[in-house]
Design an enzyme around this catalytic site. Structure first.
Site, PDB file in Angstrom:
ATOM      1  N   LYS A   1      16.609  62.015  18.824  1.00 43.73           N
ATOM      2  CA  LYS A   1      15.421  62.057  19.690  1.00 43.73           C
ATOM      3  C   LYS A   1      14.420  63.055  19.114  1.00 43.73           C
ATOM      4  O   LYS A   1      14.158  64.118  19.674  1.00 43.73           O
ATOM      5  CB  LYS A   1      15.826  62.412  21.116  1.00 43.73           C
TER       6      LYS A   1
ATOM      7  N   GLU B   1      31.197  55.820  21.698  1.00 42.57           N
ATOM      8  CA  GLU B   1      30.802  56.340  23.009  1.00 42.57           C
ATOM      9  C   GLU B   1      31.787  55.846  24.060  1.00 42.57           C
ATOM     10  O   GLU B   1      32.087  54.654  24.122  1.00 42.57           O
ATOM     11  CB  GLU B   1      29.395  55.870  23.349  1.00 42.57           C
TER      12      GLU B   1
ATOM     13  N   ASP C   1      30.128  60.370  27.319  1.00 45.75           N
ATOM     14  CA  ASP C   1      28.802  60.262  27.899  1.00 45.75           C
ATOM     15  C   ASP C   1      28.804  60.475  29.405  1.00 45.75           C
ATOM     16  O   ASP C   1      29.524  59.798  30.148  1.00 45.75           O
ATOM     17  CB  ASP C   1      28.225  58.881  27.575  1.00 45.75           C
TER      18      ASP C   1
END
Length: 310
Positions: free
Chosen positions: A145, A206, A227
């Protein structure tokens, strides 16, 4: 000319950084490569000295990058770096000096500061996380990000602040996320397909439950991304995995709960906010005109010096 650590010394590709700087300067200078204000107000022969000064407490990162902006505008600028990368600095500290044509110093100023303030802000934020995790055995990771076009610099700033880089992109680490599980049919199928197609690439999976964690490890995964789990659920996953895979906690983490999550036994906490939400560290350029600057200005405007006062 620059004195101090080089771009390559930061572990960065000089050519890639030069390309970033060129794009940033082009935004400011346009196709004519001109700063109309500096060109109109400052005599061509005037020289000056500028100090890059911290306006707030924090951690500095990117001084060689900022220095490269000044020398990209004029190779006659001399950059002297005073502070070390990753150093804690206080308001008022001089971080570097730049000396050369005054026009060049002011032309480069904003582009250099945009990069330096951004990278130092990320390093400062990262250091807060590193400090919060100290002694727990867990490390803070960044994510993808990042600001488009600035990833290599922003991830460098994370390193300077005491954090660790995760994957650089979609090419160097495979990551099985929820949509991949759905598309492939299961965690096991998705993992095995990546392993078969790209056997040399590390793969992370994940997971959101203990059952998924057990399935991923059984399939061969050695790196799990946990997560949006609570600390209680993370402790269950840690116990179920029993050291067979590295564990990363992610999702909605804040400094207020950092140690609680780290103390569950996970290896990493990944924090997208390091690069997508860090405020800048305020740094400014304070110009100190050279000794002949006043006389040059007067000469360019048809004025005579009145001589020393007194």
């Amino acid at each position: 000319m620059s004195t101090g650590m080089s771009i390559a010394g930061l572990g960065l590709d000089p050519a890639a950084v030069a390309e970033i700087i060129e794009r940033a300067l082009a935004e400011d200078l346009g196709p004519q490569r001109i700063d109309v204000t500096s060109a109109a107000t400052i005599p061509a022969g005037q020289t000056g000295v500028g100090e890059l000064v911290a306006r707030a407490d924090g951690v500095v990162a990117g001084l060689p990058v900022a220095g490269a902006v000044f020398t990209a505008v004029s190779p006659t600028v001399t950059v002297r770096i005073v502070a070390a990368e990753g150093q804690r600095v206080s308001r008022g500290d001089v971080l570097a000096t730049v000396e050369g044509p005054t026009r060049a110093l002011l032309t480069a100023e904003r582009t250099a500061l945009n990069l330096l303030c951004r990278l130092s802000g990320i390093a400062t934020h990262t250091r807060a996380w590193a400090d919060a995790l100290a002694g727990t055995g867990a490390t803070v990771l960044d994510t993808r990000k990042t600001t488009p076009g600035l990833r290599i610099l922003e991830k460098y700033a994370v390193r300077a602040g005491g954090g660790t880089n995760k994957r650089m992109g979609l090419y160097d680490v495979g990551m099985v996320k929820d949509n991949h599980k759905l598309a492939a049919g299961s965690i096991t199928a998705a993992y095995q397909r990546i392993r078969a197609a790209y056997p040399e690439v590390p793969v992370q999976v994940e997971v959101t439950t203990v059952v998924e964690a057990v399935e991923a490890v059984a399939a061969g995964a050695t790196f799990l991304l946990c997560d949006n789990m609570t600390p209680a659920l993370l402790r269950e996953v840690v116990a179920a995995v029993a050291g067979r895979a590295e564990l990363e906690a992610t999702g909605g983490l804040t400094l207020a709960v950092a140690r609680e999550y780290a103390q569950t036994g996970v290896d990493y906490l990944s924090v997208g906010a390091l690069t997508h939400s860090s405020p800048i560290l305020d740094i400014a350029l304070d110009l100190r005109p050279g000794a002949a600057a006043a006389d040059l200005w007067r000469g360019a405007h048809g004025q005579r010096s009145s001589g020393p006062a007194g």
